[in-house]
Design an enzyme around this catalytic site. Structure first.
Site, short mmCIF file in Angstrom:
data_model
loop_
_atom_site.label_atom_id
_atom_site.label_comp_id
_atom_site.label_asym_id
_atom_site.label_seq_id
_atom_site.Cartn_x
_atom_site.Cartn_y
_atom_site.Cartn_z
N CYS A 1 42.52 32.43 2.48
CA CYS A 1 42.50 33.28 3.68
C CYS A 1 41.50 32.84 4.74
CB CYS A 1 42.24 34.72 3.25
SG CYS A 1 43.39 35.24 1.97
N HIS B 1 36.97 40.57 8.88
CA HIS B 1 38.01 40.15 7.93
C HIS B 1 38.73 41.41 7.46
CE1 HIS B 1 40.14 37.58 5.25
NE2 HIS B 1 39.67 38.17 4.17
N HIS C 1 47.58 41.59 6.10
CA HIS C 1 46.71 40.43 5.90
C HIS C 1 47.59 39.18 5.94
CE1 HIS C 1 43.85 37.64 4.61
NE2 HIS C 1 43.31 38.27 3.56
#
Lengths: 400, 269
Positions: A164, A294, A328
Site C-alpha cells: 500500500c 493513510h 483503500h
C-alpha cells in the site's frame, strides 16, 4: 539533506468516485462515497470502491495484455495522455521515464483462468485458453508495459511493489531519476484493480467492513478495498511562464521493523517518515496545513497513525482519510491521494472527513466534519503498508 | 558531481549452490552445475538464519532465498544488517503463495489463510528482513519484467549516487512457477545479491550506472540459468573482480549494462 523541488505539471485518475478526473474531484468535494457491489462473487458480505460502469476493453493491438488492472490502467490514462505526449515532444521519448506502483498487478487475470482450470474438477486439467498469456497479463510489470506501449515511452521503466505504499514511493524514485539526469520527465502513478486475492485476503485478516468504512471513528468496522488508476507527470522544470500544479518537496521512507501486517502501535516509523519528508524540504511541521492520512479505517492503523500525527503536529492540523470515499486502493492509494492533496493545494479546500464522527476517543487529531475552504501552502500525504513500509509525500502549492 | 559507487560484496543461493564461492568453483566441482528441477519447489531451502523459525514457517522459498542472499552479500561487504538500505527485485514475486491462495478460494469456505495472505505481497522479504534484523531504514521491492535486475540495480545505484544512503544491498530472486503457469517461465530457484557503497575501502570494484549500451563480449553462465531473470546478476557476480575495465550485461536481451572497473592496491579505480 534539503532536496531540489520538482514541478508536478499534470495529473489524472479514475477510481470509485468516477471515471474521469473531473468526476472524481467533484465527488471528493461533495463527499460522495464511491462504494458499490464487489464486481465478482465472494462468500461474505462486502462493498468495494469499484470504478462505476464497465471498464472499456483494450484496443485490439494491445488486447494480448488483457486484465482488469490493464483495463483500469488505460482508463485512468485518458486525462494525462495528452500531457505525456507533450512531455515526449518536449524532452524526447527516451528522456521520459515511467515508475508505477501496484500491489497485485494483473493477478485478476490468472484468478479467472485458474478458477476455470481448477474448478472443473476434471481428472486431467483442461488446456489453458490461447488468449491467456501469463507474462503479458499477470506479473507486476505487465500493466506498466501496457501503459508504456500505449504511450510510446522509451525511458527507464519499473514498478515499485511495496503493497500500500507502492505509489507513494514512486515519487522518490522519480526524484532520483531527475536529480541524476537519467530522465527529464517521469510519469509516476499507481494502478490496482479489484481482485479476489485482496478482497478475500483482507477479509481473512478480519479487517474488512461490510458497511462503509469510518476512518478514525469510534467503533470503526474496518476497511473497504478499492481500485484506481492514478498518474502524475513530473518534469525537470515547468514550461516557461507556466505555474505547475504543485511541487514535490519531500518523500520520507522508513520501516517499522515491527510486524508484517500490523503497524508499530506507537506510530514511530510513520512519524520518522513524516519527519524525513519535512527535512527534505527544510521546513518544520508548522507549515503543513493539511494531512491526507493513510487512514484505512482499521482499528490499529488509525490508532497508530493518529499517535504519530499528534506527536508531530499537535492537535490542530486538519487530518482526513479520503479512503472513506474511495475505499483503500492499495498500491494505487499513494498516487490517488497525492492527487487529492494537489487538488486541495490548487483549489484551497480540505475535503470533509466523511464517516469519521463521532471520533474515537483515542484519536487526538482534528478531523473536519465538512469541507474547509482555506488557502494551503504545504500538504502531507501518508501511505503505510504491510511489512511496516512507510512513505510520506510532502507537496507544496504550485503558485509560490 | 555524482559520487563514485563501489561493489563490496556478493550473495548467491540456488539448490545445490549455497553461496558465491561454490558457484565460482563450479568448474572444479561439476555437481554445482547439475540441472535443477524447475517444475516443483525444491526440498532444499536456504539457511536464512536471521529469520526466527516461527516467522519463517509460513514464508515462501522466494522470501527465504531473497533474505539469504541479501544477508550473504551484506556480510561479505562488512555492512551492518540493521543499517544498510535494501532493494529486493523479483519479476514474479510471491507466485507460489498467489496460486496456492487461488486454490484455497475454490475449496471449503473459499477464504484464504491469513498467514499466507500477509506473506503474499511483493515486499514480504523486504518486510521480514527489516523485522528480523531490526532495520528501520529504506527498503523497496521492484519488478520490471526481464529488466528486473537492471532496474533494481538502477534504483540501488541511484540511492547511493543521490546521497540518500551510503550502503545498499540489491537482490533478485525467483522461485519456480507453479501449475498451471509453470511453462510460461520455467525458472529454477535462484537468488543473487550485490552489496554497493560509496566508500572505496575494502571494495572489489568500481561500478557505473546501469545504461543502455552494448556489452564487451559475453560472460558464460551455466545453462540452467540461461534466460533466468537473475542471469544479469550472475554475470555481475562473475565480473566483480575485474582485471580490466569492462561493460557487463545486467539484463536479458542486452538492454542494460554497467561498467565495472578494477581497483588498484590503494583502492582507486
Amino acid at each position: 539533506m534539503v532536496r531540489q523541488p520538482y514541478p508536478i505539471t499534470a495529473y489524472g485518475l479514475c477510481c470509485g468516485l468516477g471515471r474521469t478526473t473531473a468526476e472524481v474531484v467533484g465527488a471528493l468535494h461533495a463527499g460522495t462515497r464511491g462504494l458499490r457491489e464487489v464486481p465478482f462473487a465472494v462468500p461474505f458480505e462486502a462493498i468495494t470502491g469499484t470504478v462505476p460502469g464497465e471498464l472499456p476493453p483494450l484496443p485490439p493491438h494491445l488486447a494480448r495484455k488483457e486484465s482488469r488492472t490493464g483495463r483500469l490502467a488505460l482508463l485512468g490514462l485518458q486525462d494525462v495522455r495528452e500531457a505525456v505526449h507533450a512531455a515526449k515532444a518536449r524532452w524526447g521519448n527516451a528522456r521520459v521515464a515511467t515508475v508505477l506502483g501496484t500491489s497485485t498487478g494483473g493477478i485478476d487475470r490468472t484468478e479467472t483462468i485458474h478458477f476455470d482450470w481448477f474448478g472443473r474438477g476434471a481428472p486431467t486439467p483442461p488446456a489453458l485458453p490461447s488468449d491467456y498469456v501469463y507474462l503479458e497479463q499477470h506479473p507486476f510489470h505487465a500493466f506498466e508495459d501496457l501503459v508504456v506501449a500505449d504511450l510510446g515511452l522509451e525511458g527507464p521503466a519499473f514498478v515499485v511493489s511495496t503493497a500500500c505504499s507502492s505509489s507513494a514511493k514512486v515519487f522518490s524514485s522519480a526524484r532520483r531519476l531527475l536529480d541524476l539526469g537519467l530522465a527529464d520527465a517521469v510519469l509516476v502513478g499507481g494502478v490496482d484493480g479489484l481482485c479476489n486475492t485482496t478482497v478475500r485476503g483482507f477479509h481473512s485478516l478480519g479487517v474488512m467492513a461490510s458497511e462503509p468504512c469510518r476512518p478514525f471513528g469510534v467503533d470503526r468496522p474496518g476497511m473497504n478495498v478499492g481500485e484506481a488508476a492514478a498518474y502524475l507527470r513530473l518534469e525537470r522544470e515547468p514550461r516557461g511562464g507556466e505555474t505547475p500544479k504543485a511541487w514535490l518537496r519531500g518523500v520520507g521512507e522508513t520501516s517499522d521493523a515491527y510486524h508484517m501486517s500490523s503497524p508499530d502501535p506507537e506510530g514511530l516509523g510513520a512519524k520518522r517518515a513524516m519527519e524525513a519528508s519535512l527535512a527534505q524540504a527544510g521546513v518544520g511541521p508548522e507549515v503543513v496545513g493539511y494531512v491526507n492520512a493513510h487512514g484505512t479505517g482499521t482499528k490499529y492503523n488509525d490508532a497508530a497513525e493518529s499517535k504519530a500525527l499528534h506527536a508531530l503536529f499537535g492537535p490542530e492540523v486538519p487530518v482526513v482519510s479520503t479512503k472513506a470515499l474511495t475505499g483503500h486502493t492499495l498500491g494505487a492509494c499513494g498516487a490517488v491521494e497525492a492527487i487529492f492533496s494537489i487538488v486541495a493545494l490548487e483549489q484551497g479546500w480540505i475535503p470533509a472527513g466523511v464517516g469519521s464522527h463521532p471520533l474515537d476517543a483515542e484519536v487526538e487529531v482534528q478531523v473536519p466534519q465538512k469541507v474547509l475552504e482555506r488557502p494551503l501552502r504545504f500538504v502531507l500525504s501518508n501511505a503505510f503498508a504491510f511489512g511496516g513500509n512507510n512513505a510520506s509525500v510532502l507537496l507544496e502549492r504550485g503558485a509560490r | 558531481m555524482t559520487p563514485s559507487i563501489y561493489l563490496h560484496g556478493r550473495g548467491l543461493w540456488s539448490p545445490g549452490i549455497p553461496d558465491v564461492a561454490t558457484y565460482l568453483a563450479r568448474g572444479e566441482d561439476p555437481s554445482a552445475a547439475d540441472p535443477a528441477d524447475s517444475t516443483t519447489p525444491p526440498a532444499e531451502r536456504p539457511a536464512c538464519e536471521v529469520v526466527h523459525p516461527r516467522m519463517k514457517r509460513a514464508t515462501s522459498l522466494l522470501t527465504q532465498t531473497s533474505i539469504e542472499v541479501m544477508t550473504q552479500a551484506a556480510r561479505d561487504a562488512g555492512f551492518a544488517l540493521d543499517q544498510c538500505a535494501t532493494v529486493f527485485g523479483s519479476e514474479h514475486g510471491e507466485i507460489q503463495i498467489a496460486v496456492e491462495q487461488m486454490q484455497m478460494m475454490q475449496e471449503g469456505s473459499g477464504i484464504v489463510s491469513p498467514a499466507r495472505f500477509k506473506n503474499s505481497v511483493h515486499n514480504t522479504a523486504a518486510g521480514l528482513f527489516s523485522i528480523s534484523v531490526v532495520n528501520r531504514g529504506f527498503t523497496t521491492a521492484i519488478a520490471a519484467g526481464e529488466h528486473t535486475f537492471a532496474m533494481s540495480l538502477l534504483e540501488a545505484w541511484m540511492l547511493l549516487a543521490d546521497g540518500d544512503v551510503e550502503q545498499v544491498v540489491v537482490s533478485i530472486a525467483e522461485e519456480p512457477l507453479p501449475e498451471p503457469i509453470h511453462d510460461f517461465a520455467p525458472h529454477v530457484a535462484l537468488g543473487v545479491a550485490i552489496a554497493l557503497g560509496t566508500k572505496s575501502e575494502g571494495a572489489l570494484a568500481k561500478i557505473g550506472a546501469p545504461e543502455r549500451r552494448r556489452v564487451d563480449g559475453t560472460i558464460e553462465i551455466p545453462s540452467r540459468f540461461s534466460g533466468h531473470p537473475g542471469e544479469g546478476a550472475l554475470r555481475l557476480v562473475e565480473a566483480a573482480r575485474p582485471t580490466t575495465s569492462r561493460v557487463v550485461d545486467v539484463a536479458l536481451s542486452s538492454a542494460w549494462s554497467v561498467r565495472v572497473e578494477p581497483l588498484d592496491a590503494a583502492g582507486r579505480s
